[in-house]
Design a protein around this motif. Structure first.
Motif, mmCIF file in Angstrom:
data_model
loop_
_atom_site.group_PDB
_atom_site.id
_atom_site.type_symbol
_atom_site.label_atom_id
_atom_site.label_comp_id
_atom_site.label_asym_id
_atom_site.label_seq_id
_atom_site.Cartn_x
_atom_site.Cartn_y
_atom_site.Cartn_z
ATOM 1 N N ALA A 194 -11.873 7.268 -12.434
ATOM 2 C CA ALA A 194 -13.027 6.362 -12.318
ATOM 3 C C ALA A 194 -12.630 4.902 -12.493
ATOM 4 N N GLU A 195 -11.466 4.660 -13.108
ATOM 5 C CA GLU A 195 -11.075 3.288 -13.423
ATOM 6 C C GLU A 195 -9.843 2.826 -12.657
ATOM 7 N N HIS A 196 -8.810 3.644 -12.559
ATOM 8 C CA HIS A 196 -7.520 3.205 -12.056
ATOM 9 C C HIS A 196 -7.318 3.565 -10.582
ATOM 10 N N CYS A 197 -6.444 2.790 -9.928
ATOM 11 C CA CYS A 197 -6.144 3.027 -8.520
ATOM 12 C C CYS A 197 -4.698 2.667 -8.213
ATOM 13 N N ILE A 198 -4.291 3.023 -6.999
ATOM 14 C CA ILE A 198 -2.977 2.692 -6.460
ATOM 15 C C ILE A 198 -3.190 1.927 -5.161
ATOM 16 N N ALA A 199 -2.396 0.900 -4.920
ATOM 17 C CA ALA A 199 -2.385 0.218 -3.634
ATOM 18 C C ALA A 199 -1.294 0.854 -2.791
ATOM 19 N N TYR A 200 -1.699 1.611 -1.796
ATOM 20 C CA TYR A 200 -0.761 2.372 -0.978
ATOM 21 C C TYR A 200 -0.604 1.708 0.386
ATOM 22 N N VAL A 201 0.644 1.467 0.794
ATOM 23 C CA VAL A 201 0.942 0.830 2.072
ATOM 24 C C VAL A 201 1.610 1.869 2.974
ATOM 25 N N PRO A 202 0.855 2.540 3.845
ATOM 26 C CA PRO A 202 1.421 3.620 4.666
ATOM 27 C C PRO A 202 2.290 3.091 5.805
ATOM 28 N N THR A 232 -2.302 -10.664 -7.226
ATOM 29 C CA THR A 232 -3.541 -11.386 -7.549
ATOM 30 C C THR A 232 -4.726 -10.944 -6.687
ATOM 31 N N PHE A 233 -4.453 -10.262 -5.568
ATOM 32 C CA PHE A 233 -5.532 -9.802 -4.696
ATOM 33 C C PHE A 233 -6.012 -8.398 -5.045
ATOM 34 N N LEU A 234 -5.262 -7.703 -5.880
ATOM 35 C CA LEU A 234 -5.572 -6.311 -6.189
ATOM 36 C C LEU A 234 -6.400 -6.199 -7.464
ATOM 37 N N PRO A 235 -7.165 -5.117 -7.629
ATOM 38 C CA PRO A 235 -7.951 -4.941 -8.857
ATOM 39 C C PRO A 235 -7.045 -4.935 -10.086
ATOM 40 N N PRO A 236 -7.502 -5.483 -11.208
ATOM 41 C CA PRO A 236 -6.674 -5.503 -12.421
ATOM 42 C C PRO A 236 -6.322 -4.113 -12.927
ATOM 43 N N THR A 237 -7.057 -3.099 -12.482
ATOM 44 C CA THR A 237 -6.784 -1.721 -12.908
ATOM 45 C C THR A 237 -5.859 -0.991 -11.932
ATOM 46 N N CYS A 238 -5.295 -1.727 -10.955
ATOM 47 C CA CYS A 238 -4.330 -1.132 -10.033
ATOM 48 C C CYS A 238 -2.988 -1.027 -10.744
ATOM 49 N N ILE A 239 -2.454 0.173 -10.866
ATOM 50 C CA ILE A 239 -1.256 0.355 -11.688
ATOM 51 C C ILE A 239 0.038 0.148 -10.911
ATOM 52 N N MET A 240 -0.022 0.199 -9.569
ATOM 53 C CA MET A 240 1.213 -0.013 -8.814
ATOM 54 C C MET A 240 0.895 -0.224 -7.336
ATOM 55 N N ILE A 241 1.896 -0.737 -6.618
ATOM 56 C CA ILE A 241 1.888 -0.792 -5.170
ATOM 57 C C ILE A 241 2.915 0.229 -4.692
ATOM 58 N N ARG A 242 2.507 1.122 -3.822
ATOM 59 C CA ARG A 242 3.441 2.116 -3.272
ATOM 60 C C ARG A 242 3.657 1.814 -1.793
#
Length: 375
Positions: A72-80, A105-115
């Protein structure tokens, strides 16, 4: 290095042959209830280290990001399969680091990583030491050695090899610039024989629409049962078939091809044409009547359609990394390699942690549950 990162409209994503970096794929994800974003970035061509980009003008590229919820809180920024631009080997880590810091700086503060699920050719596919005496690829070294090499040019040594690859990291590309006679001549004799056998047995290929999706799904169900993998819901394929994104800069043509004999469906596949590439995205076949060799006829027809649509290459989208009978994707390797083409090994998934503590927990859980993704 990476400057002027700017968010932009999805419809303005640049034309590309990589399905997963198109506005079409963004629409697929949107219809599945998944959030996406697109960004332009600008950099000095000299920082790419590639001769063809050496100029006084800045290089402008873009990428599509999918925000995948973990809870409900955390996410991942995934670049396929992105970013598409591939720097020189010694600049790749630094480029990814700079791009990641710009994206932070463009991603949510709860984003734990960029994949990054990199479509770039594996650094270890270019090393002679990674092949045996017979020319068979031995694969990349262990994670630690991979990380040392990619992080060598970075400032923070923050890039991590993911525990699993999401999209296929090994594939075969067919060169569709060749004429059909040359393509057939480059296939293994057994594959060429099976294509001709299917024709003699009366196998016909049709391009069907949304009203025939049930035919596809029954073949897909049989395939899943034989190979013991989890089924997507039929609505997933309905979305893939209908999300053309024709009002954008990077649309797609999607074909549902069915192979049949006397109106009995034997095999089916999704062919997606984006840019100058045709991609075999999903396939299925009946459990019975496999002696008709319908899957061979289907692939050959897909290549012919892609060629007619102006494609210069055909992506088989997924094989095992080596001819290893113990590998779960070895059957795909054996089938697809029979058509000829060039085996291509991608870099696979690389992570840039934004919250190192939470990333460590996630990576540990993912390691325990890693598996091959067959779709």
């Amino acid at each position: 290095m990476v400057a002027d990162l700017q968010e932009k409209e999805i419809k303005d994503i640049y034309r590309t042959s990589i399905i997963q970096q198109t506005a079409y794929w963004s629409k697929v994800k949107l219809l599945q209830g998944v959030e996406t974003s697109a960004f332009n970035f600008k950099l000095d061509p000299a920082d790419l280290g590639i001769e063809q980009y050496q100029s006084d003008a800045f290089f402008i590229g873009d990428l599509l990001i999918i925000l995948q919820k973990l809870d409900a809180e955390h996410c991942i920024a995934y670049v396929p399969y992105g970013p598409e631009i591939e720097p020189a080997e010694d600049m790749q880590g630094y480029f990814l680091e700079q791009l990641s810091e710009a994206l932070r700086t463009f991603l949510p503060p709860t984003c734990i990583m960029i994949r990054y699920d990199l479509s770039w050719q594996s650094l270890w596919a270019k090393d002679d030491d990674c092949y045996d005496l017979h020319g068979n690829w031995l694969g990349a070294p262990d994670k630690r050695l991979q990380e040392i090499r990619l992080n060598y040019s970075t400032e923070h040594w923050n890039l991590r090899k993911a525990n699993t690859d999401i999209l296929p990291s090994n594939t075969i590309f067919m060169d569709l610039k060749k004429d059909e006679e040359t393509l057939l001549g480059s296939m293994k004799p057994k594959t060429r024989y099976n294509i001709n056998l299917a024709a003699r047995k009366g196998v016909k290929i049709k391009s069907l629409g949304l009203d025939s999706l049930d035919i596809w799904y029954e073949l897909y169900r049989q395939t899943a049962q034989r190979n013991n993998f989890v089924l997507h819901d039929i609505n997933y394929f309905r979305i893939v078939l209908t999300a053309r994104a024709n009002d954008t800069q990077s649309p797609a043509d999607v074909y549902l091809l069915i192979a049949e004999v006397d109106e009995q469906p034997l095999a089916a596949m999704f062919l997606v044409v984006t840019g100058t590439r045709g991609t075999y995205l999903y396939g299925a076949s009946a459990t019975e009547n496999r002696n008709y060799m319908a899957t061979y006829a289907l692939q050959w027809k897909a290549m012919q359609i892609a060629k007619e649509k102006g494609c210069t290459e055909y992506d088989f989208f997924g094989i095992s990394p080596q001819a290893d009978p113990a590998h779960p994707m070895y059957g795909l390797y054996r089938f697809k390699s029979g058509f000829g083409g060039q085996i291509y090994h991608r870099m696979g998934c690389w992570d840039y942690p934004l919250n190192k503590d939470k990333y460590a927990v996630y990576a540990s859980m993912e390691f325990k549950n890693q598996s091959y993704h067959l779709s």
